[in-house]
Design an enzyme around this catalytic site. Structure first.
Site, PDB file in Angstrom:
ATOM      1  N   GLN A   1       0.837  -1.200   0.000  1.00 62.60           N
ATOM      2  CA  GLN A   1       0.000   0.000   0.000  1.00 62.60           C
ATOM      3  C   GLN A   1       0.873   1.252   0.000  1.00 62.60           C
ATOM      4  OE1 GLN A   1      -3.402  -0.445   0.155  1.00 62.60           O
ATOM      5  NE2 GLN A   1      -3.860   1.696   0.089  1.00 62.60           N
ATOM      6  N   PHE A   2       1.331   1.688  -1.176  1.00 70.67           N
ATOM      7  CA  PHE A   2       2.202   2.863  -1.257  1.00 70.67           C
ATOM      8  C   PHE A   2       1.516   4.131  -0.765  1.00 70.67           C
ATOM      9  CE2 PHE A   2      -0.050   3.377  -5.217  1.00 70.67           C
ATOM     10  CZ  PHE A   2      -0.069   4.756  -5.445  1.00 70.67           C
ATOM     11  N   THR A   3       0.177   4.145  -0.785  1.00 64.08           N
ATOM     12  CA  THR A   3      -0.538   5.356  -0.381  1.00 64.08           C
ATOM     13  C   THR A   3      -0.407   5.660   1.112  1.00 64.08           C
ATOM     14  OG1 THR A   3      -2.616   4.151  -0.135  1.00 64.08           O
ATOM     15  CG2 THR A   3      -2.180   5.204  -2.281  1.00 64.08           C
TER      16      THR A   3
END
Length: 148
Positions: free
Chosen positions: A78-80
């Protein structure tokens, strides 16, 4: 690394109509990787997660780990989690690791969890995923290796 852990009774990840990972009781982990993260950090985070005592014992007190309950993990990249929303209305993601670095550390993190004896389901790195879960508690924790 940043991890958001949700204690779940079940969780499933689906990509294009196909289940790619799932777990029964345990954790849904959303994992973010930063540019300076290393395999050692991934192993340290995994070791911390498997020992967290956030599952209810016979008295209902959060006193058991995911290992103690024989649980599992659904791990999703989950890069966000590294979104910067301080300016404007469109998040920036410069705090997230480049995809090749993040992919390697996501795999390292999942391998470290498996080395602790846990079943680990996975999302698909970089894919548009649908997560379906039943949150237990609810209990949600945020772990950030930058904070120790």
């Amino acid at each position: 690394m940043r991890a958001v852990l949700q204690r779940v009774t079940r969780a499933t990840c689906t990509v294009e109509g196909r289940v790619t990972g799932q777990t029964g009781p345990g954790f849904l982990i959303l994992l973010g990787v930063a540019p300076g993260d290393t395999p050692e950090i991934a192993h340290r985070l995994a070791a911390k997660i498997v020992k967290l005592r956030v599952f209810g014992d016979e008295a209902g007190k959060m006193n058991l780990s995911v290992q103690d309950i024989g649980g599992g993990i659904l791990s999703v990249s989950q890069f966000t989690l590294y979104a910067d929303t301080r300016r404007g209305n469109r998040p920036g993601f410069s705090g997230a690791a480049a995809p090749d670095h993040a992919r390697a550390l996501y795999a390292e993190f999942n391998a470290a969890l498996r080395a602790c004896g846990l079943p680990v389901g996975e999302g698909v790195f970089g894919a548009q995923m649908t997560l379906d879960l039943t949150n237990g508690g609810p209990v949600t924790l945020i772990l950030d290796t930058a904070e120790g």
